[in-house]
Design an enzyme around this catalytic site. Structure first.
Site, PDB file in Angstrom:
ATOM      1  N   GLY A  89       0.722  -1.186   0.115  1.00  0.00           N
ATOM      2  CA  GLY A  89       0.217  -0.005   0.028  1.00  0.00           C
ATOM      3  C   GLY A  89       0.884   1.120   0.181  1.00  0.00           C
ATOM      4  N   ASP A 249       2.387 -11.540   7.044  1.00  0.00           N
ATOM      5  CA  ASP A 249       2.586 -10.639   6.126  1.00  0.00           C
ATOM      6  C   ASP A 249       4.037 -10.147   6.171  1.00  0.00           C
ATOM      7  OD1 ASP A 249       1.095  -9.076   7.950  1.00  0.00           O
ATOM      8  OD2 ASP A 249       1.695  -7.314   7.025  1.00  0.00           O
ATOM      9  N   ASP A 259      10.387  -5.996   7.510  1.00  0.00           N
ATOM     10  CA  ASP A 259       9.392  -4.931   8.195  1.00  0.00           C
ATOM     11  C   ASP A 259       9.825  -4.772   9.428  1.00  0.00           C
ATOM     12  OD1 ASP A 259       7.885  -4.238   5.841  1.00  0.00           O
ATOM     13  OD2 ASP A 259       6.064  -5.302   6.282  1.00  0.00           O
TER      14      ASP A 259
HETATM   15  P1  AMP Z   1       3.099  -2.601   7.794  1.00  0.00           P
HETATM   16  O1  AMP Z   1       2.693  -2.291   8.966  1.00  0.00           O
HETATM   17  O2  AMP Z   1       4.055  -1.918   7.018  1.00  0.00           O
HETATM   18  O3  AMP Z   1       3.438  -4.223   7.892  1.00  0.00           O
HETATM   19  O4  AMP Z   1       1.845  -2.488   6.558  1.00  0.00           O
HETATM   20  C1  AMP Z   1       0.515  -3.344   6.984  1.00  0.00           C
HETATM   21  C2  AMP Z   1      -0.039  -2.874   5.665  1.00  0.00           C
HETATM   22  O5  AMP Z   1      -0.538  -1.605   5.616  1.00  0.00           O
HETATM   23  C3  AMP Z   1       0.735  -3.088   4.282  1.00  0.00           C
HETATM   24  O6  AMP Z   1      -0.455  -3.573   3.291  1.00  0.00           O
HETATM   25  C4  AMP Z   1       0.984  -1.799   4.023  1.00  0.00           C
HETATM   26  O7  AMP Z   1       1.087  -1.233   2.549  1.00  0.00           O
HETATM   27  C5  AMP Z   1      -0.066  -0.856   4.496  1.00  0.00           C
HETATM   28  N1  AMP Z   1      -0.031   0.330   4.925  1.00  0.00           N
HETATM   29  C6  AMP Z   1       1.111   0.741   5.870  1.00  0.00           C
HETATM   30  N2  AMP Z   1       1.215   2.355   5.888  1.00  0.00           N
HETATM   31  C7  AMP Z   1       0.498   2.761   4.813  1.00  0.00           C
HETATM   32  C8  AMP Z   1       0.260   3.781   4.278  1.00  0.00           C
HETATM   33  N3  AMP Z   1       1.261   5.103   4.714  1.00  0.00           N
HETATM   34  N4  AMP Z   1      -0.439   4.093   3.248  1.00  0.00           N
HETATM   35  C9  AMP Z   1      -0.731   2.949   2.758  1.00  0.00           C
HETATM   36  N5  AMP Z   1      -0.905   1.715   2.949  1.00  0.00           N
HETATM   37  C10 AMP Z   1      -0.108   1.634   4.167  1.00  0.00           C
HETATM   38 MG    MG Z   2       4.287  -5.398   6.493  1.00  0.00          MG
END
Ligand code: AMP
Ligand code: MG
Length: 481
Positions: A89, A249, A259
């Site tokens: 995302g 994930d 991550d």
């Molecule tokens: P993470 O916490 O980085 O593992 O992200 C978990 C999910 O949330 C993933 O699908 C990311 O792409 C999405 N995500 C995290 N932050 C953002 C953001 N600022 N904009 C869009 N999607 C996000």
């Molecule tokens: Mg992630």
């Protein structure tokens, strides 16, 4: 204008179920704030003939190398136990760079704008968390633990809306691939056996070619991933690393740490340690990391069921037997790792008790995890009368006796300890100090921290300030999107 990219993109050629073709959203005024020259060398990249301005354009995604098809990858995940369809995302895969000896690396921009997987997010990232990922991933690498790497951080020159306005940033992440347990969950949820077969074959070709003609590829893949993940979590337990958000994930099929969000290193030994502000029930606490690894592997196994055996019951039986073996593999690896930390060769039936007695003493006496092993290696950790404690002195005698029973010399034993126990880890207050300075455009603090973390197993002069914990009570980390 080239830095030596050599792209050969295979993932972007998979069908559209696996990804969305998308370009990074250009940013207003990018400036490189940190570049990883060591990693660049490993990748056969050369920044020397390129201006800072051009590097900023490259690592912000404003200038995309020709012949690349940039994509956002689809994946799902169990987040704190709840299944969700996710996907990149706020990240875009630039492609697969081929370094010398034909090694293939994913190059990904994190914070590069919205994609169809963004849901309500803005697709952007903030300077602090991106630099945090840079610092901790490099620290994990120098600790000789498998991990994705960080090649660059660029400030976008744009503000990002969070609790207040913060400087936007993009991290260039390098990984042996970004295939996650969650990638399998996404494809399995679509219930198309051809796609699942494609993903299994692709993953095996890329990471586990040794099983490409085996009779039961899916089961063998499960076993190999389990082996890798076991090794990884044992390494985390060795250095006191707490990942903080072990959602499916965030578990890479390659066995790399991936991550970096609310992760942090434990100071005082306490198995219940949690730093992440959102981990209210301690699901991802220090001592829960092994059982959570097993839980995540069980989710991986579920995806593979249709390929393990045509008969579902047989498949479930085979997968369950495999997952049930996790405990044995883990315990053996963990015990041997702890033996290494204490310089113990061979195995004695009392080793487990000796190790647990030390851990219990550390917990009861709030002893620093890293520095207790430094003390045992006779490494200066400042004046500390904690180790005059009668119980510790008695334990120490038992330990010395066990070391004397080694079939190797005391020097060999110490050598083993020195290879296993870091002297310096990224202490939480030091990381915070570096990030605070970076927000004020002072990048010297982070550079000094990184240079000190470079050889974490060597005692160097002038690192005392980096060796001691500050009082961590109440230290909290945030996911930092
Ligand atoms: P993470 O916490 O980085 O593992 O992200 C978990 C999910 O949330 C993933 O699908 C990311 O792409 C999405 N995500 C995290 N932050 C953002 C953001 N600022 N904009 C869009 N999607 C996000
Ligand atoms: Mg992630």
């Amino acid at each position: 204008m080239t830095i030596g990219w050599h792209f050969d993109n295979t993932y972007s050629k998979l069908s559209n179920t696996f990804k969305e073709e998308i370009k990074p959203t250009p940013v207003h005024n990018p400036t490189v704030v940190i570049l990883n020259d060591n990693l660049a060398k490993d990748l056969n990249l050369d920044f020397s003939n390129i201006s800072k301005k051009d590097l900023s354009e490259i690592f912000s995604g404003n200038k995309i190398p020709k012949d690349t098809t940039t994509i956002a990858q689809a994946y799902a995940g169990h987040q704190f136990g709840h299944f969700t369809m996710l996907g990149d995302g706020r990240a875009v895969l630039l492609g697969e760079h081929i370094a010398s000896n034909n090694k293939r690396f994913d190059v990904q921009f994190k914070g590069s704008g919205r994609t169809s997987f963004s849901r309500t997010g803005d697709g952007r990232a903030v300077l602090g968390p991106m630099l945090r990922e840079y610092i901790i991933s490099e620290a994990i690498h120098t600790l000789k633990i498998s991990t994705t790497r960080s090649l660059a951080v660029v400030k976008t020159g744009e503000k990002v809306v969070r609790e207040n306005l913060l400087p936007g940033a993009i991290l260039t992440r390098v990984a042996s691939s970004h295939i996650r347990v969650g990638t399998f969950q996404y494809i399995a949820a679509k219930q198309n056996l051809d796609d699942l077969n494609t993903l299994v074959d692709y993953t095996i070709a890329r990471h586990y070619p040794e099983i490409k003609s085996s009779n039961n590829k899916a089961l063998d893949l499960l076993n190999l991933v389990m082996e890798k993940q076991c090794k990884l979590v044992v390494d985390w337990m060795r250095v006191g690393f707490i990942h903080g958000v072990m959602n499916t994930d965030n578990m890479a099929i390659s066995g790399e740490t991936i991550d970096y969000g609310p992760c942090a290193f434990m100071n005082q030994y306490d198995p219940k340690t949690v730093f992440s502000s959102i981990d209210k029930f301690g699901r991802y606490s220090f001592s829960n990391q092994p059982p959570i690894t097993k839980w995540n592997l069980a989710r991986f196994a579920e995806c593979l069921i249709p390929l393990i055996n045509k008969d579902e019951n047989t498949a479930i039986k085979l997968a369950t037997e495999t997952i049930d073996n996790f405990q044995n593999i883990y315990e053996e690896k963990w015990l041997n790792m702890m033996r290494d930390k204490l310089g113990l060769y061979g195995n004695d039936e009392n080793d487990k008790k000796l190790i647990n007695d030390l851990l219990n003493w550390m917990q009861k006496n709030k002893a620093d995890y890293t520095n207790t092993f430094c003390y045992l290696m006779n490494i200066e950790i400042g004046s500390n009368n904690l180790y005059d404690d009668k119980d510790f002195v008695n334990w120490n005698k038992d330990w010395q006796k066990r070391v004397s029973a080694n079939e190797v010399s005391k020097e060999n034993s110490l050598e083993l300890m020195k290879k296993t126990n870091p002297i310096i880890i990224p202490r939480n207050h030091k990381v915070e100090e570096a990030l605070k300075a970076a927000y004020k455009d002072d990048f010297q603090v982070i550079k000094k921290l990184l240079s000190n973390l470079n050889n974490p197993y060597d005692k160097k002069k002038g690192i005392e300030d980096y060796q001691y914990p500050s009082n961590d009570n109440g230290y909290q980390t945030f996911c930092g999107t």
